[in-house]
Design a protein around this motif. Structure first.
Motif, PDB file in Angstrom:
ATOM      1  N   PHE A   4      83.449 -38.161  58.579  1.00 56.06           N
ATOM      2  CA  PHE A   4      84.557 -37.471  59.241  1.00 56.06           C
ATOM      3  C   PHE A   4      84.369 -35.957  59.179  1.00 56.06           C
ATOM      4  CE2 PHE A   4      88.769 -35.446  59.004  1.00 56.06           C
ATOM      5  CZ  PHE A   4      89.259 -35.806  60.259  1.00 56.06           C
ATOM      6  N   ALA A  46      96.439 -32.334  66.481  1.00 53.54           N
ATOM      7  CA  ALA A  46      96.161 -33.764  66.280  1.00 53.54           C
ATOM      8  C   ALA A  46      95.070 -34.267  67.209  1.00 53.54           C
ATOM      9  CB  ALA A  46      97.446 -34.571  66.473  1.00 53.54           C
ATOM     10  N   LEU A  47      94.975 -33.706  68.422  1.00 52.75           N
ATOM     11  CA  LEU A  47      93.981 -34.208  69.379  1.00 52.75           C
ATOM     12  C   LEU A  47      92.549 -34.035  68.871  1.00 52.75           C
ATOM     13  CD1 LEU A  47      95.518 -33.143  72.819  1.00 52.75           C
ATOM     14  CD2 LEU A  47      95.221 -35.451  71.907  1.00 52.75           C
ATOM     15  N   VAL A  49      91.520 -33.825  65.797  1.00 52.42           N
ATOM     16  CA  VAL A  49      91.342 -34.689  64.630  1.00 52.42           C
ATOM     17  C   VAL A  49      91.136 -36.131  65.056  1.00 52.42           C
ATOM     18  CG1 VAL A  49      92.462 -35.538  62.544  1.00 52.42           C
ATOM     19  CG2 VAL A  49      92.644 -33.126  63.155  1.00 52.42           C
ATOM     20  N   CYS A  50      91.923 -36.584  66.042  1.00 51.18           N
ATOM     21  CA  CYS A  50      91.755 -37.953  66.529  1.00 51.18           C
ATOM     22  C   CYS A  50      90.393 -38.135  67.213  1.00 51.18           C
ATOM     23  CB  CYS A  50      92.889 -38.289  67.497  1.00 51.18           C
ATOM     24  SG  CYS A  50      94.521 -38.370  66.734  1.00 51.18           S
ATOM     25  N   ALA A  51      89.952 -37.107  67.949  1.00 51.08           N
ATOM     26  CA  ALA A  51      88.643 -37.187  68.595  1.00 51.08           C
ATOM     27  C   ALA A  51      87.526 -37.284  67.568  1.00 51.08           C
ATOM     28  CB  ALA A  51      88.429 -35.973  69.494  1.00 51.08           C
ATOM     29  N   ALA A  53      87.832 -38.515  64.536  1.00 47.01           N
ATOM     30  CA  ALA A  53      87.907 -39.843  63.932  1.00 47.01           C
ATOM     31  C   ALA A  53      87.317 -40.894  64.859  1.00 47.01           C
ATOM     32  CB  ALA A  53      89.361 -40.177  63.600  1.00 47.01           C
ATOM     33  N   PHE A  54      87.535 -40.754  66.169  1.00 50.55           N
ATOM     34  CA  PHE A  54      86.974 -41.707  67.125  1.00 50.55           C
ATOM     35  C   PHE A  54      85.442 -41.659  67.115  1.00 50.55           C
ATOM     36  CE2 PHE A  54      85.256 -42.432  71.385  1.00 50.55           C
ATOM     37  CZ  PHE A  54      85.698 -43.719  71.633  1.00 50.55           C
ATOM     38  N   CYS A  56      83.583 -40.512  64.725  1.00 46.70           N
ATOM     39  CA  CYS A  56      83.080 -40.912  63.401  1.00 46.70           C
ATOM     40  C   CYS A  56      82.996 -42.430  63.275  1.00 46.70           C
ATOM     41  CB  CYS A  56      84.006 -40.328  62.341  1.00 46.70           C
ATOM     42  SG  CYS A  56      83.631 -40.876  60.658  1.00 46.70           S
ATOM     43  N   LYS A  57      83.983 -43.124  63.822  1.00 44.01           N
ATOM     44  CA  LYS A  57      83.989 -44.580  63.716  1.00 44.01           C
ATOM     45  C   LYS A  57      83.056 -45.249  64.723  1.00 44.01           C
ATOM     46  CE  LYS A  57      86.992 -44.787  60.421  1.00 44.01           C
ATOM     47  NZ  LYS A  57      86.583 -45.285  59.080  1.00 44.01           N
ATOM     48  N   ASP A 148      83.701 -37.996  72.705  1.00 47.48           N
ATOM     49  CA  ASP A 148      84.970 -38.680  72.954  1.00 47.48           C
ATOM     50  C   ASP A 148      85.346 -38.524  74.422  1.00 47.48           C
ATOM     51  OD1 ASP A 148      87.373 -36.353  73.006  1.00 47.48           O
ATOM     52  OD2 ASP A 148      85.493 -35.795  72.016  1.00 47.48           O
ATOM     53  N   CYS A 153      84.830 -33.508  70.780  1.00 43.44           N
ATOM     54  CA  CYS A 153      83.885 -33.659  69.670  1.00 43.44           C
ATOM     55  C   CYS A 153      82.598 -34.291  70.203  1.00 43.44           C
ATOM     56  CB  CYS A 153      84.493 -34.524  68.565  1.00 43.44           C
ATOM     57  SG  CYS A 153      83.436 -34.706  67.110  1.00 43.44           S
TER      58      CYS A 153
END
Length: 492
Positions: A4, A46-47, A49-51, A53-54, A56-57, A148, A153
């Motif tokens: 992350f 938040a956008l 951070v969510c990108a 995380a997406f 990263c996973k 993403d 990211c």
């Protein structure tokens, strides 16, 4: 967690702008006490951070295979690069940006966008390279960028594999020796006899490409077909190829420079000599590979060496000439740029004894657009006369000339003008070849002097002009043509 953090460090400019704007909105909302502005700032933070995380996973197991065909190509040729990407994971991939690293000198950027690769599926990519500059190039590594949907990211995964592309100089096909050709290469060789005075050799039928100096005329006249000598090898069938790499003696830059023309000529001559069965030794200021230092009969190895030959600011001419003098070669070919008569004398005397010798003098002045109409310089004429006096075959090349039209044995002409006195004569036209018989050494100075001698006879003087095909030759069988007597010169 580490993945992350790596994804957060891989935010794009757009993602960083979202973060900066979100922080500014949050700070301003805290100052003025506006809750709606705070919500906007939190959404902007938040956008990204969510990108992250997406991305990263999104861990895919991808495999890359690259095929380069052919791995060795001449300047101006085409090489096809084929890439196969396999998705070995259990779920489909997202949008992939594929970037295969290509050197800038090849003039191409290989980038592709893959929309989606299903689980267990594969994608094939192809692009072509047309290099205009010789050298060794590394293709790869290939990088796959995972992003993403909003482009906030971008994470890069790099493969380690690389492939080498060798770009060799362009090669012209030089003609092989033909029976009856009038154009000869100046040489002076003596026949070895046994203690009883009888030639120590056996004969066999002539095959196309055989050295015409080995034709045995008595046996050929008796049997009615060409016969060549099979004698014990007194000198190895080696050839020395000397290329002047001093940057000061060449003009122009890029693929159309005079040095690149000379390298192409060296490649063509090397391939020609290896086709005649000779082991070619490349002599230049650049340190040769061990195979080239011993002499190689493999044209690919010689082309690989010439692919990386570059000009040098300084050149130890004495060291290079010493290597040429000590080379146990039956043939010497020298390719020179601007050369003064003093250096021409040193190089002419460095010719191994009894070896056939050719010098290719490149008229570098014609590579200058303002001087292409000029016929040459006095220095070029003086160097030509020096090499003539020492028994070299002289070829003069100008801008736009092709080596196939200049090489001995191409036009079928007799030896061009140029007497044994070495006096300066008018500049020959493009394509003319200068031939002169070797001169007997002066017993007082050890250098060339006295009258020119043809065939090594101390009593016969050289006669200028073409050599008759029927001089000093036994009569052949009617209806069967025999090559000219080459005991005074080696036909090529």
């Amino acid at each position: 967690m580490l993945d992350f953090l790596a994804a957060m460090r891989a935010l794009t400019i757009r993602g960083l702008c979202f973060v900066a704007t979100g922080l500014a909105c949050c700070a301003l909302a805290a100052t003025v006490g506006e809750e709606d502005l705070l919500r906007v700032g939190m959404l902007l933070l938040a956008l990204p951070v969510c990108a992250a995380a997406f991305v990263c996973k999104t861990r895919y197991r991808l495999a890359c295979h690259r095929l380069l065909v052919p791995a060795r190509v001449a300047v101006g040729g085409a090489a096809a690069v084929s890439i196969r990407i396999d998705n070995m994971s259990g779920r489909p991939s997202s949008v992939l940006l594929v970037d295969d690293e290509v050197p800038d000198r090849l003039g191409l950027r290989a980038r592709f966008v893959l929309d989606r690769v299903e689980a267990g599926g594969a994608r094939y990519l192809t692009y072509k390279l047309r290099p205009q500059l010789r050298g060794r190039y590394l293709i790869g590594p290939m990088a796959i960028r995972i992003t993403d949907p909003f482009g906030l990211c971008e994470l890069t995964r790099t493969f380690r594999s690389r492939d080498e592309l060798i770009v060799t100089p362009p090669v012209e096909t030089l003609p092989l020796a033909r029976p009856g050709s009038h154009t000869t290469i100046s040489t002076h060789r003596r026949r070895r006899t046994s203690a009883t005075g009888i030639d120590d050799f056996s004969t066999r039928p002539y095959h196309p490409g055989d050295d015409l100096r080995r034709v045995h005329w008595r046996t050929s006249a008796r049997t009615g077909e060409l016969m060549v000598r099979q004698e014990e090898s007194f000198r190895p069938s080696n050839a020395a190829l000397f290329l002047d790499t001093r940057s000061a003696v060449w003009a122009g830059q890029g693929p159309m420079s005079s040095f690149e023309w000379a390298v192409g000529a060296a490649a063509s001559i090397a391939v020609y000599l290896t086709g005649m069965g000779k082991a070619v030794r490349l002599i230049c200021d650049n340190a040769p590979a061990p195979a080239a230092a011993r002499g190689s009969r493999n044209p690919a190895a010689l082309l690989d060496e010439l692919a990386v030959v570059n000009t040098t600011d300084t050149l130890s001419t004495q060291r290079v000439y010493s290597r040429l003098r000590t080379a146990d070669s039956s043939m010497v070919v020298a390719i020179l740029g601007r050369t003064d008569p003093a250096q021409a004398v040193v190089l002419a005397r460095a010719r191994p004894r009894d070896a056939a010798a050719i010098v290719l003098l490149v008229n570098v002045a014609t590579w200058d657009e303002g001087e292409r109409s000029a016929s040459g310089t006095e220095g070029l004429q003086a160097c030509r006369a020096v090499f003539q006096r020492h028994g070299w075959t002289v070829i003069i090349a100008r801008y736009g000339d092709r080596l196939t039209a200049l090489w001995p044995g191409t036009t079928g002409k007799g030896p061009a003008r140029g007497g044994g006195t070495g006096a300066a004569t008018p500049e020959p036209a493009a394509g003319d070849m200068i031939h002169d018989s070797p001169r007997t050494p002066d017993p007082t100075t050890g250098g060339p002097g006295g009258d020119a001698v043809a065939g090594g006879s101390p009593t016969s003087k050289a006669v200028s002009g073409p050599v008759s095909e029927h001089a000093s030759k036994p009569a052949a069988e009617p209806g069967r043509a025999l090559p000219m007597d080459t005991r005074a010169g080696a036909a090529l």
